[in-house]
Every structure is written in C-alpha cells, then in structure tokens.
Design a protein around this motif. Structure first.
Motif, PDB file in Angstrom:
ATOM      1  N   ILE A  26      40.302  41.789  32.286  1.00 48.76           N
ATOM      2  CA  ILE A  26      40.192  40.936  33.472  1.00 48.76           C
ATOM      3  C   ILE A  26      41.147  41.466  34.536  1.00 48.76           C
ATOM      4  O   ILE A  26      42.331  41.679  34.260  1.00 48.76           O
ATOM      5  CB  ILE A  26      40.536  39.469  33.150  1.00 48.76           C
ATOM      6  N   ALA A  27      40.641  41.676  35.732  1.00 51.68           N
ATOM      7  CA  ALA A  27      41.465  42.076  36.872  1.00 51.68           C
ATOM      8  C   ALA A  27      41.364  40.995  37.938  1.00 51.68           C
ATOM      9  O   ALA A  27      40.280  40.472  38.208  1.00 51.68           O
ATOM     10  CB  ALA A  27      41.009  43.419  37.437  1.00 51.68           C
ATOM     11  N   VAL A  28      42.505  40.656  38.542  1.00 57.27           N
ATOM     12  CA  VAL A  28      42.557  39.642  39.592  1.00 57.27           C
ATOM     13  C   VAL A  28      43.043  40.309  40.868  1.00 57.27           C
ATOM     14  O   VAL A  28      44.076  40.990  40.867  1.00 57.27           O
ATOM     15  CB  VAL A  28      43.485  38.472  39.212  1.00 57.27           C
ATOM     16  N   ILE A  67      35.542  40.258  35.339  1.00 51.30           N
ATOM     17  CA  ILE A  67      35.624  40.079  33.890  1.00 51.30           C
ATOM     18  C   ILE A  67      34.644  41.032  33.219  1.00 51.30           C
ATOM     19  O   ILE A  67      33.431  40.954  33.451  1.00 51.30           O
ATOM     20  CB  ILE A  67      35.308  38.625  33.488  1.00 51.30           C
ATOM     21  N   GLU A  68      35.174  41.922  32.385  1.00 53.76           N
ATOM     22  CA  GLU A  68      34.343  42.831  31.590  1.00 53.76           C
ATOM     23  C   GLU A  68      34.482  42.436  30.125  1.00 53.76           C
ATOM     24  O   GLU A  68      35.587  42.421  29.579  1.00 53.76           O
ATOM     25  CB  GLU A  68      34.789  44.281  31.781  1.00 53.76           C
ATOM     26  N   ILE A  69      33.355  42.094  29.513  1.00 53.30           N
ATOM     27  CA  ILE A  69      33.330  41.771  28.085  1.00 53.30           C
ATOM     28  C   ILE A  69      32.425  42.793  27.412  1.00 53.30           C
ATOM     29  O   ILE A  69      31.219  42.840  27.674  1.00 53.30           O
ATOM     30  CB  ILE A  69      32.806  40.349  27.833  1.00 53.30           C
ATOM     31  N   ILE A  98      45.991  44.211  43.909  1.00 48.78           N
ATOM     32  CA  ILE A  98      45.720  43.849  42.515  1.00 48.78           C
ATOM     33  C   ILE A  98      46.941  43.088  42.011  1.00 48.78           C
ATOM     34  O   ILE A  98      48.042  43.644  41.935  1.00 48.78           O
ATOM     35  CB  ILE A  98      45.477  45.105  41.655  1.00 48.78           C
ATOM     36  N   ILE A  99      46.759  41.814  41.689  1.00 49.98           N
ATOM     37  CA  ILE A  99      47.917  40.990  41.337  1.00 49.98           C
ATOM     38  C   ILE A  99      48.037  40.750  39.836  1.00 49.98           C
ATOM     39  O   ILE A  99      49.081  40.294  39.375  1.00 49.98           O
ATOM     40  CB  ILE A  99      47.873  39.640  42.081  1.00 49.98           C
ATOM     41  N   ASP A 100      46.978  41.048  39.067  1.00 52.53           N
ATOM     42  CA  ASP A 100      47.086  40.818  37.623  1.00 52.53           C
ATOM     43  C   ASP A 100      46.015  41.622  36.895  1.00 52.53           C
ATOM     44  O   ASP A 100      44.932  41.884  37.435  1.00 52.53           O
ATOM     45  CB  ASP A 100      46.927  39.330  37.300  1.00 52.53           C
ATOM     46  N   TYR A 101      46.352  42.021  35.682  1.00 54.51           N
ATOM     47  CA  TYR A 101      45.393  42.714  34.822  1.00 54.51           C
ATOM     48  C   TYR A 101      45.660  42.288  33.389  1.00 54.51           C
ATOM     49  O   TYR A 101      46.805  42.308  32.919  1.00 54.51           O
ATOM     50  CB  TYR A 101      45.527  44.231  34.959  1.00 54.51           C
ATOM     51  N   ILE A 102      44.607  41.878  32.694  1.00 55.64           N
ATOM     52  CA  ILE A 102      44.745  41.363  31.332  1.00 55.64           C
ATOM     53  C   ILE A 102      43.769  42.093  30.429  1.00 55.64           C
ATOM     54  O   ILE A 102      42.592  42.271  30.777  1.00 55.64           O
ATOM     55  CB  ILE A 102      44.456  39.839  31.276  1.00 55.64           C
TER      56      ILE A 102
END
Length: 580
Positions: free
Chosen positions: A16-18, A7-9, A28-32
């Motif tokens: 957010i990378a999962v 999580i980068e704020i 890498i399954i998700d990036y938001i």
C-alpha cells in the motif's frame, strides 16, 4: 484535503502506498508491505481487513481515495484494430469489436477495457484487456470486507507504467521496455514515446509465497472460474510446465514437443501459466535459469518489434528483479542502458530511509495506483464499469435524496393547492363583505363614494361627520347644531322658581338662542318687587342652570326692579361634538 492510496494485492502479499498530491507537488507519505495469514478464507479476510485498517487509519480523519489493481495475468490481452479514431465511439463499440477475438467466453460475462496504441486517418490499433465480471466482483467484495471501496480498478502493468511515467519524465521519449519481476510472475510493458504499446504477463518459476492466495484462482483466460481462495495445480498445468522447460532448453526441441507447443491456444497458455504461478508447490528455480527464460520470453514476445526498431532502454522493477540483479544482465544481453526503477528517488517523500528502500524495491505498482487516484495516471484503465461502476458517497445517497425531494415536492404542491383554495375562499368572502358595505352605504346616503376603490367605513364616517358639522382637523363647522328650546326654557324658569323664599317675577320677555355657538346669547327680562328678590332669583338660577352662564343687570322700574339676564351657553356644551 484528500489523500490518495494505491493497494496491490497479489496472492498473500499486500503493498500500500499513500500519496499526498496538490497542484504544486506530489509527496509519498507512507508505504506498507504486509502478508496475509490464515488457513481458512475467513481468517485470511480478517487478516486483510486488519492490514487495510492499520494502514489507512493511521492518517487520521483525512479522506483517502483508493485505487486497486488486478494482476495482469488474471486478464486476457489482445491487440485488435477498429475502424474508428474517436475514443467515445470506440468505448461504445469495443464490446462488439472484441467479441470475435474472445471466442472462448461470453462477451456478456466480461468487462473490457482498452488502450489506444496508435491510429491512422480512419482506424486505431487497440490493446484490449478482458476480465470476467465475477473476478472484479470478488476483488471488490474482498476489499469491502476490509472497509475499502476503490474508486478505480486497473491492472498492475498499467500502474507500473504510471510510476515510470511520473517518476522518470526524462525517460518518456523513445522506446522503453519496462519489466516488473516478482516471485511467481513477470510483467512486460513496452512504451513508445510515453504510450503503452504492448503488455505481457508470464510465470517465471520463482518460488512464490507458500501461504494460500487470498485472490481467486481465476486465470488470465476469459474462461477462468472463481471457485475459492486456494488453488492447486492441475495435470495440464504440470504438462504445460514440462513443455515450457523443453521449449526453452539449450537443445533443439523435437517435433513432438514443437507440436505440443503449437497447439496450445493463447487462452490455454495464459490459463495454465496462471495456474502454475498460483501454485504453492512449485520448486525453487535456479536464478540463471530464470534469467535465461526471461531472455527467451523477451525475444519471443518482442522479436518482431525489436527487428523494426531497437530498444532505447530497459527499466526493471520488483523485489525479485532487485535480488537477481537482472538490470546488469539485460544491459549486457541487449546492449542498451538498463536500470532499476526507484520511484522515491524522483518523487518527493517524507518517509524514513528504511521505507524508502522498500518502496524503491517493490512499490512501483502501489505508487502507480496512488498516482492514478491523484489524477496523474498514464492511462484511463478502469474495470469499474457497468454494475461495478463506482458511486461516490453523494451518488449513493442520491436515490434517498431524490425520494425525499419528490415527497417535499408533493407536499409543496399540496400546500400551494390548499393555499390557492384558501385565497379564493377569502377573496369571495371579501367580495361579499364589500358588496354588503356598498349596499348599506347606498341605502343610507343614496350615492357612491367618489373614490374608485372606496373604503366604505371611512367614507360613511366622513359623511356622518359632515352632516353633524364636524370637519376633519381644523376645518370649520359646516352645520350649526341646536339644543332643544323647551329644555332651555325649563332650565331658566326652573332656576327662577327655586329661589327661597319664593319670588314671583313678572315676565317681560324670554328670547332663547339654542344654537350651540360660543358667542350665542339668550336674553330674559322680568320684574321683581325689590332688589333683594332679584338677587335671590339670580343666585338660584346660577346654582340650578345646567346650560347657561349668567350676566345680570338690575335697574329701577318705578316702584319695582327690572332684571335683565344675558344667558351664554356653558363651554362644556359648546365644545362637545354633539354625541351624547
């Protein structure tokens, strides 16, 4: 199986990378990407909470371990040398060794982390990063409001270096300048042979988001403060911006301007730099001017290093770097290969193409944080120390479990003591009973049983049985029992006198054998007037006798009849054990 999230704020921007990482592969399954909205701090915290919940709850019941980052510009960076090479020794002495290099802040108010850049036989060169404890506390509290407790907190520069290290193993050799450019700030990381050697973060005068920053206004200096969520540029920040513009213009700066630049300390430089970066009122910068400032900053920061050894390559990352196309300009300026960092091109991913493009564009830091959580980090940078040390779920339950264990231990000891007391009481009671049994046995039989641990009850039963002539099992009788003689005589005479009509015999002999034996025989002889009288006597005796079975013999004796009776004890009497 646990997933790993980074999580980068940064201000109002959240990425957010999962990552799903196993021993065989990393995916890498998700990036938001999301924006924090709201005018008040409460509204922005609620917005962040919504973003975090929406991003992490999409992955069901799987456990997600999170690593977050603090912007590099919020830390103070120094290069120092220490007379140690062992990292454990360095970890124990780093606060003392760093104190002289951070004069503007109390060392007790800082959390200090380090990277070993190089070492000799008896010394090491370190890159240290100092962050105020209240900044780390505010960062963790902000994430906890969103339901997240990160296992590690590092700076975004080291996370970006991790992304490069994992996604491009072919670029680990030689000297690499990694540049992360986003609106408002630029981060520089110099790597040699896959090791971080230098980190720098500056403003780039690009227009950042106009939404107030959720992070605190703490600056890169160790003396920054955490007052609130909104920041406004100070007069010194505007003055510093003018100095920066003057120093980086095409014209040679005058003596007064040079003096102004010279007297700005590193702490003031980083503090004013961060204030300008966080300001929502900076005017948009010209792209050519930004690129020119970038070249100036590279030459200013890395001039001495580049003189000793040239760069092998330049790698850029970030949305602003992609928009400005700085990789081509850097390659042209420094005559080395320059390329955009595209983490999803080398790391396997299952995301749609739109997310892959966004991740390649701006996901370098968040992917690096997720890789750090998965155990693939390039460094061990972690600001979760001292009072902010991460405690896993079991560690949080440990005090309660220890208290429960102490209670159970106390209860167990109490039970053991009571059990021991009960055992001693029962033992004393048993010894008393045994002593009484022995006394009774000795008083009755005059001798102790032959066994070393006798059973007095059984021994007494055996002794009594022996006295009665009853053996165990098929053992023959040892003593002969006798019936009372007078009872036997009365049984015979009573039977004779019960004859009807009465018969008055003349008794010749009565021989009674009272032994309780099956073959025991008693003999009775008497005379009667005639045979009929003898039959009446025999019949009456058979009906009346309780003890005998009768065998009779009637013979003439002159004018009378002689009756001889053989009397045998009934089997019901000889088969009893004598207890009546």
């Amino acid at each position: 199986m646990a997933l790993h999230a980074g999580i980068e704020i940064d201000g109002s921007d959240v990425s957010i990378a999962v990552v799903d990482s196993t021993a065989k592969q990393t995916v890498i399954i998700d990036y938001i990407e999301a924006k924090i909205i709201g005018d008040s701090s409460e509204e922005r915290l609620a917005s962040l909470e919504s973003v975090l919940h929406g991003a992490l709850e999409n992955h069901g019941s799987k456990t997600i371990e999170v690593v977050s980052s603090i912007p590099t510009r919020m830390s103070t960076l120094r290069e120092i040398s220490v007379p140690f090479t062992n990292e454990d020794v360095i970890s124990k002495t780093i606060r003392y060794e760093s104190e002289g290099h951070l004069p503007s802040a109390s060392i007790d108010d800082l959390i200090i982390e380090f990277i070993k850049c190089s070492e000799t036989e008896d010394s090491s060169r370190l890159l240290i990063s100092a962050v105020q404890k209240k900044i780390v506390g505010a960062h963790l509290e902000m994430l906890r409001e969103g339901g997240v407790d990160p296992v590690q907190v590092e700076v975004d520069a080291t996370a970006l270096a991790t992304s490069l290290h994992v996604s491009r193993p072919d670029l680990r050799g030689g000297r690499t300048l990694l540049i992360g450019m986003e609106a408002g700030h630029t981060t520089f990381v110099l790597l040699e042979e896959g090791r971080v050697m230098k980190i720098r973060s500056t403003s780039n005068h690009l227009q950042p988001s106009a939404i107030p920053s959720l992070a605190t206004s703490a600056t890169g200096s160790a003396s920054g403060t955490v007052e609130g969520f909104e920041t406004t540029p100070s007069e010194s920040a505007v003055e510093f911006a003018d100095l920066m513009q003057g120093s980086e213009s095409d014209e040679d700066p005058g003596g007064e301007e040079e003096l102004a630049i010279a007297v700005v300390s590193d702490e003031d430089f980083e503090r004013l730099n961060a204030e300008m970066t966080s300001s929502p009122t900076l005017p948009p910068a010209d792209p050519e001017e930004v690129i020119g400032r970038l070249f100036t900053e590279i030459e200013r920061t890395f001039a001495g290093i580049l003189m000793r050894s040239p760069l092998d390559r330049i790698v850029v990352s970030g949305g602003a770097a992609c928009d400005l196309g700085i990789s081509d300009r850097l390659a042209e300026e420094y005559e080395v290969p320059a390329q955009q960092l595209r983490v999803c091109d080398e790391i396997e991913t299952g995301m749609p193409m739109a997310l892959i493009d966004r991740c390649n564009r701006s996901g370098g830091v968040s992917v690096g944080l997720a890789l750090q959580s998965a155990g693939q980090g390039l460094t061990r940078f972690d600001f979760r120390k001292e009072e902010f040390r991460y405690e896993r779920r079991f560690a949080k339950l440990l005090p309660g479990l220890m208290l429960m264990g102490l209670i159970l231990c106390f209860m167990s000891v109490t039970w053991l003591v009571e059990s021991h007391r009960e055992k001693q009481y029962r033992k004393a009671e048993y010894e008393t009973v045994r002593s009484n049994e022995e006394a009774v046995y000795m008083a009755r039989f005059g001798e102790s049983p032959k066994s070393s641990k006798p059973n007095y009850m059984r021994s007494a039963e055996n002794k009594i049985s022996a006295l009665k002539g009853v053996g165990s099992g098929s053992t023959r009788q040892k003593l002969v029992q006798y019936l009372p003689g007078m009872d036997l005589i009365k049984d015979v005479t009573g039977g004779v006198s019960s004859a009807n009509p009465k018969v008055y015999p003349t008794w010749k002999s009565i021989e009674i054998n009272g032994a309780k034996k099956k073959n025991g025989v008693s003999t009775v002889i008497f005379e009667v007037p005639d045979a009929a009288s003898g039959e009446r006597v025999i019949t009456a005796l058979e009906q009346r006798s309780k003890y005998f079975n009768i065998e009779d013999d009637i013979k003439p004796a002159g004018d009378r009849k002689k009756v001889t009776l053989k009397l045998k004890l009934k089997s019901s009497i000889t088969e009893t054990d004598g207890r009546r």
